[in-house]
Write an enzyme that holds these catalytic residues in place. Structure first.
Site, PDB file in Angstrom:
ATOM      1  N   SER A 260      -4.694   0.895  -1.707  1.00 45.44           N
ATOM      2  CA  SER A 260      -4.477   1.024  -0.243  1.00 45.44           C
ATOM      3  C   SER A 260      -5.789   1.443   0.287  1.00 45.44           C
ATOM      4  CB  SER A 260      -3.653   2.348  -0.206  1.00 45.44           C
ATOM      5  OG  SER A 260      -3.653   2.999   1.205  1.00 45.44           O
TER       6      SER A 260
ATOM      7  N   LYS B 127       0.837   4.748   6.629  1.00 50.50           N
ATOM      8  CA  LYS B 127       0.337   5.698   5.805  1.00 50.50           C
ATOM      9  C   LYS B 127       0.980   7.113   5.676  1.00 50.50           C
ATOM     10  CE  LYS B 127      -2.840   2.489   4.833  1.00 50.50           C
ATOM     11  NZ  LYS B 127      -2.771   1.763   3.376  1.00 50.50           N
TER      12      LYS B 127
ATOM     13  N   SER C 283       0.616  -1.264  -0.044  1.00 44.73           N
ATOM     14  CA  SER C 283      -0.038   0.006   0.017  1.00 44.73           C
ATOM     15  C   SER C 283       0.746   1.316  -0.010  1.00 44.73           C
ATOM     16  CB  SER C 283      -0.883  -0.294   1.197  1.00 44.73           C
ATOM     17  OG  SER C 283      -0.317   0.184   2.358  1.00 44.73           O
TER      18      SER C 283
END
Length: 270
Positions: A229, A146, A91
């Site tokens: 993602s 992230k 991701s």
């Protein structure tokens, strides 16, 4: 089942510390007393083997004495300084690859109690472009990684695969079409708050449009592999109390059990 390693480490450290303390305060004095009684009863000096046997720690006490300092150092380093993580998914491609081992700065956003994750010393707040590790809001046993694209008060818009922060489009520059002949993926440079990083966009994946206002004490995050993602576009914001730390560096890459660790791509994370 997802094991909470922090909880296990805290429990094992506490157990070995208690056992070591118990032996030091209760059983070690008894052993010394037994030695003194044996020496008083003996007409000659006790053989060294007998002295050693009387003072010998039981196995559990010796193991606890050896393990506790090591576990305590690991607990302090892991909880308050740096913690290693391995990247399990794609991701965050192209920034982070599956199998990358990263270091996460645990004190950059303030010091937190292990297991409880309660902040007791404040430091920096996450900024646009920071790559952060946090506990997944829908299952806090799982850690996610992230990039922060929205901080409290921001209005985030994602339209036609372009990111807008407070109405300003974050410029994207095409770097490569992959593969060049019949591209299915684009490699782009994205400028987020003046800082550049690379992202992937799929050519044929559907568009996920939306508009979000970031509330106080929360953050909006995206993966750099934008069409692969599951991030804030799907499950919402990251609360401040779920922050784990800031990802700072890749220190090793390891594809799997049947391959050798690779240290040729050690780098800072941007």
């Amino acid at each position: 089942m997802n094991l909470d390693f922090s909880l296990i480490l805290v429990l094992v450290t506490a157990l070995t510390g208690v056992l070591w303390l118990l032996d030091s305060l209760m059983f070690a004095p008894r052993r010394r007393q037994a030695l003194q009684q044996a020496e008083a009863q003996a007409q000659d000096a006790l053989p060294e083997t007998q002295r050693t046997a009387l003072l010998r720690q039981p196995g559990w006490a010796d193991t606890s004495r050896s393990m506790f300092p090591v576990l305590l150092v690991v607990l302090v380093l892991r909880s308050f300084l740096y913690e290693p993580f391995q990247i399990p998914s794609g991701s965050m491609l192209p920034t982070l690859k599956i199998g990358d081992f990263i270091l996460v700065n645990k004190y950059h956003y303030g010091l937190r109690l292990p297991v409880l994750n309660t902040r007791f010393v404040s430091n920096n707040d996450p900024e646009h472009g920071d790559v952060i590790v946090f506990r997944y809001p829908e299952d806090t046993r799982i850690n996610f990684i992230k990039r922060v694209v929205g901080v409290p008060g921001d209005v985030i818009t994602y339209k036609d695969k372009i990111l807008y922060v407070n109405g300003e489009p974050q410029q994207q520059e095409l770097l490569a079409k992959l593969p060049p002949s019949r591209p299915t993926q684009l490699l782009l440079n994205e400028a987020l708050a003046g800082e550049n990083h690379r992202i992937y966009r799929d050519v044929y994946s559907p568009v996920v449009d939306g508009r979000w206002e970031v509330p106080e004490g929360h953050y909006f995050v995206l993966g750099d592999n934008r069409d692969n993602s599951k991030d804030s576009r799907y499950w919402g914001f990251v609360p401040e109390e779920l922050l784990v730390g800031k990802a700072t560096a890749v220190w090793m890459h390891w594809d799997g059990f049947f391959s050798l660790p690779d240290f040729s791509d050690v780098r800072r994370i941007h």
